[in-house]
Scaffold this active site. Structure first.
Site, PDB file in Angstrom:
ATOM      1  N   THR A   1      38.771 -40.711 -14.339  1.00 13.42           N
ATOM      2  CA  THR A   1      37.405 -40.190 -14.309  1.00 13.42           C
ATOM      3  C   THR A   1      37.175 -39.068 -15.295  1.00 13.42           C
ATOM      4  O   THR A   1      36.034 -38.674 -15.544  1.00 13.42           O
ATOM      5  CB  THR A   1      37.071 -39.656 -12.901  1.00 13.42           C
ATOM      6  OG1 THR A   1      37.969 -38.580 -12.585  1.00 13.42           O
ATOM      7  CG2 THR A   1      37.207 -40.764 -11.862  1.00 13.42           C
TER       8      THR A   1
ATOM      9  N   CYS B   1      39.991 -31.072 -10.646  1.00 17.27           N
ATOM     10  CA  CYS B   1      39.674 -30.601  -9.309  1.00 17.27           C
ATOM     11  C   CYS B   1      40.664 -29.531  -8.861  1.00 17.27           C
ATOM     12  O   CYS B   1      41.736 -29.373  -9.453  1.00 17.27           O
ATOM     13  CB  CYS B   1      39.750 -31.747  -8.289  1.00 17.27           C
ATOM     14  SG  CYS B   1      38.725 -33.169  -8.652  1.00 17.27           S
TER      15      CYS B   1
ATOM     16  N   CYS C   1      40.335 -30.524  -3.000  1.00 18.81           N
ATOM     17  CA  CYS C   1      39.090 -31.279  -3.194  1.00 18.81           C
ATOM     18  C   CYS C   1      38.871 -32.264  -2.045  1.00 18.81           C
ATOM     19  O   CYS C   1      39.792 -33.009  -1.665  1.00 18.81           O
ATOM     20  CB  CYS C   1      39.139 -32.039  -4.514  1.00 18.81           C
ATOM     21  SG  CYS C   1      37.587 -32.895  -4.904  1.00 18.81           S
TER      22      CYS C   1
ATOM     23  N   ARG D   1      36.185 -32.554 -17.223  1.00 21.24           N
ATOM     24  CA  ARG D   1      35.002 -31.853 -16.714  1.00 21.24           C
ATOM     25  C   ARG D   1      35.272 -31.372 -15.296  1.00 21.24           C
ATOM     26  O   ARG D   1      36.025 -31.999 -14.540  1.00 21.24           O
ATOM     27  CB  ARG D   1      33.776 -32.770 -16.718  1.00 21.24           C
ATOM     28  CG  ARG D   1      33.458 -33.398 -18.067  1.00 21.24           C
ATOM     29  CD  ARG D   1      32.164 -34.191 -18.010  1.00 21.24           C
ATOM     30  NE  ARG D   1      32.129 -35.130 -16.896  1.00 21.24           N
ATOM     31  CZ  ARG D   1      32.619 -36.354 -16.921  1.00 21.24           C
ATOM     32  NH1 ARG D   1      33.217 -36.800 -18.009  1.00 21.24           N
ATOM     33  NH2 ARG D   1      32.507 -37.151 -15.868  1.00 21.24           N
TER      34      ARG D   1
ATOM     35  N   CYS E   1      34.866 -30.817 -11.410  1.00 25.05           N
ATOM     36  CA  CYS E   1      34.356 -31.608 -10.284  1.00 25.05           C
ATOM     37  C   CYS E   1      33.137 -30.928  -9.673  1.00 25.05           C
ATOM     38  O   CYS E   1      33.137 -29.713  -9.441  1.00 25.05           O
ATOM     39  CB  CYS E   1      35.463 -31.754  -9.236  1.00 25.05           C
ATOM     40  SG  CYS E   1      34.943 -32.576  -7.711  1.00 25.05           S
TER      41      CYS E   1
ATOM     42  N   CYS F   1      34.216 -29.967  -5.515  1.00 23.59           N
ATOM     43  CA  CYS F   1      35.106 -28.855  -5.125  1.00 23.59           C
ATOM     44  C   CYS F   1      34.954 -27.632  -6.007  1.00 23.59           C
ATOM     45  O   CYS F   1      35.516 -26.583  -5.693  1.00 23.59           O
ATOM     46  CB  CYS F   1      36.558 -29.324  -5.123  1.00 23.59           C
ATOM     47  SG  CYS F   1      37.255 -29.660  -6.760  1.00 23.59           S
TER      48      CYS F   1
ATOM     49  N   ASP G   1      56.988   8.330   2.870  1.00 19.79           N
ATOM     50  CA  ASP G   1      55.695   8.522   3.526  1.00 19.79           C
ATOM     51  C   ASP G   1      55.894   8.813   5.016  1.00 19.79           C
ATOM     52  O   ASP G   1      56.663   8.117   5.706  1.00 19.79           O
ATOM     53  CB  ASP G   1      54.845   7.256   3.341  1.00 19.79           C
ATOM     54  CG  ASP G   1      53.471   7.380   3.962  1.00 19.79           C
ATOM     55  OD1 ASP G   1      52.589   7.949   3.321  1.00 19.79           O
ATOM     56  OD2 ASP G   1      53.307   6.914   5.113  1.00 19.79           O
TER      57      ASP G   1
END
Length: 501
Positions: free
Chosen positions: A34, A38, A42, A67, A69, A72, A451
């Site tokens: 695709t 992601c 996702c 690119r 998603c 998500c 401390d």
């Protein structure tokens, strides 16, 4: 080069198939069929393993032509805890990129701050992150643009400028390439109520507030985190109001006010900025303040191996280390707080703020000033400081070194070198330096064996209470001793350990 988790293919596949949100930000999944990338969690049906490939950063995915998603939103993942817990070149470079240095000073400016050549910085970032500094800065600009597109009604030309793009065309091309949508299409996907058209007529003089969500890895215990910030708040600079910690921010292009509210699954963040170009820097500093890029599962799993700490962790897991939005400010406040109560330290700091801080307008609350920069304090009269002479000398000496840059405590600082330089100054002992290392430098392994609160907790829990013996016992807690400090402090009834009501 350090091998990141993205190189462990089998582990990455398991994380994606189980939609494990703990690994969001550790690596990114790119789907070959695709051409979309992601986060591991996702919600869509995971792709076949043979169609997955893994990258260490969103910038690397974008550079490889994938690119983001739309489901998500991997660009909104928490930052990588792997680099957050380190002080090597790559980790320091990433913190500077997040602080907007590449956009303001270019790659040569980034390299100069780190003390390396441009070629060395580019080579190491590319080797570990799969992307150079320009690609990393571009990915950050794209995320800033998306945030402004979806949460404001600003014209696209103003968003392009605020996000750091040099032209409208570059802005349009980048948004389309990263999100597979034009800027206007990206805005149209958001419910109308969130991006209602701005009213006609002149723009209001008061800058508008931006509301956004800061993600984190669960669990997150807000008690000591917000309790500490509220209990030590300097009047005029910080306050707790209506369930939110609010403070002023000194930023590269102007100033701002941040309001941070804990919720079960995110931190609600409301930012009012005098210059929108400061948005990515303001977000980065708020995340750093609240330690939101930590990996609480790794921290707590390590601390649970000690049978004394295990019940403390199980009772309230996910404690974070309260840090700072201004490292120089915190270093100076650490000196003001030496051997005095929390209330006295706040009083000392408030006097400095009133006398030397830059005034700001806060129509929503009681914030009045920015904390003064070291340069503004360099000429102050030591006699004006209501503290013992030795501490006045410590304070003015530190001011001088911070003002002339001979000591760096910013995100670019080398932790070991800075510790050594601070220890050379008169009146700066191990306690003060370790507090600065823990909360300003961000060292997750800083420890405070001297401390009083830690020694008291150690005695009550049956741990060794002398500094040397406690340090030896704490070796098993490494590299997360700063988080062990939070769990030990939480055994006390001090206000720093409780979320204000």
């Amino acid at each position: 080069m350090q091998n990141g988790m993205h190189s462990d293919r089998e582990r990455c596949v398991r994380a994606v198939q189980s939609k494990d949100a703990r690994f969001d930000g550790w690596f990114f999944t790119a789907v070959l069929t695709t051409r979309i990338y992601c986060r591991p969690s996702c919600p869509v049906v995971p792709p076949k393993p043979e169609n997955m490939t893994f990258y260490p950063s969103a910038a690397a995915c974008q550079q490889a032509g994938f690119r983001a998603c739309k489901r998500c939103r991997p660009d909104t993942s928490p930052g990588s805890p792997e680099r957050n817990q380190r002080a090597d070149l790559v980790a320091r470079a990433m913190r500077l990129v997040a602080d907007g240095v590449v956009d303001r000073e270019g790659v040569p400016g980034l390299a100069a701050r780190l003390g390396y050549s441009t070629r060395q910085v580019e080579r190491q970032l590319l080797a570990e992150l799969g992307a150079g500094p320009l690609a990393l800065a571009r990915a950050q600009r794209a995320e800033t643009a998306r945030l402004l597109i979806e949460t404001t009604a600003l014209p696209m030309a103003e968003i392009a400028f605020a996000a750091g793009f040099c032209s409208i065309r570059t802005f349009n091309d980048t948004v389309r390439e990263v999100f597979a949508l034009s800027p206007s299409a990206l805005r149209s996907r958001v419910p109308a109520r969130r991006t209602a058209a701005a009213p006609a007529g002149p723009r209001p003089a008061t800058p508008a507030a931006l509301s956004l969500r800061l993600p984190f890895r669960a669990p997150l215990n807000p008690d000591n985190l917000f309790g500490h910030l509220a209990a030590t708040a300097v009047p005029g600079v910080e306050e707790w109001r209506d369930g939110a910690y609010r403070r002023t921010l000194r930023l590269p292009y102007g100033h701002g006010i941040a309001a941070l509210t804990p919720t079960p699954d995110h931190i609600a963040c409301r930012l009012t900025l005098s210059d929108l170009r400061d948005l990515p820097v303001a977000i980065s500093r708020c995340r750093r303040l609240l330690d939101l890029d930590a990996d609480p599962v790794a921290v707590d799993d390590q601390l649970r191996t000690d049978p004394v700490l295990a019940p403390l962790v199980d009772k309230a897991p996910g404690r974070r280390v309260p840090r700072t939005v201004d490292e120089a400010e915190f270093a100076l406040r650490a000196v003001l707080g030496q051997q005095v109560s929390t209330a006295a330290a706040r009083t000392h700091a408030a006097r400095l703020v009133t006398a030397h801080g830059d005034p700001v307008d806060d129509p929503e609350g009681g914030l009045t000033h920015l904390f003064p920069e070291p340069g503004a304090l360099a000429a102050l009269d030591p006699e004006s400081l209501a503290m013992p002479r030795a501490r006045r000398t410590t304070f003015t000496t530190l001011v001088g070194h911070l003002a002339d840059g001979s000591i760096q405590v910013g995100v670019e600082s080398d932790w070991h070198e800075t510790r050594a330089r601070l220890l050379e100054l008169p009146g700066l002992g191990p306690w003060t330096v370790d507090v600065v290392a823990m909360r300003a430098l961000g060292d997750p392994d800083a420890f405070l064996p001297t401390d009083l609160g830690i020694r008291r907790a150690a005695r009550e829990l049956g741990l060794p209470s002398t500094p040397a013996a406690l340090t030896a016992r704490a070796a098993a807690w490494r590299p997360w001793r700063a988080y062990a400090v939070q769990y030990l402090w939480a055994t006390d009834s001090h206000p720093i350990n409780f979320l204000p009501v």
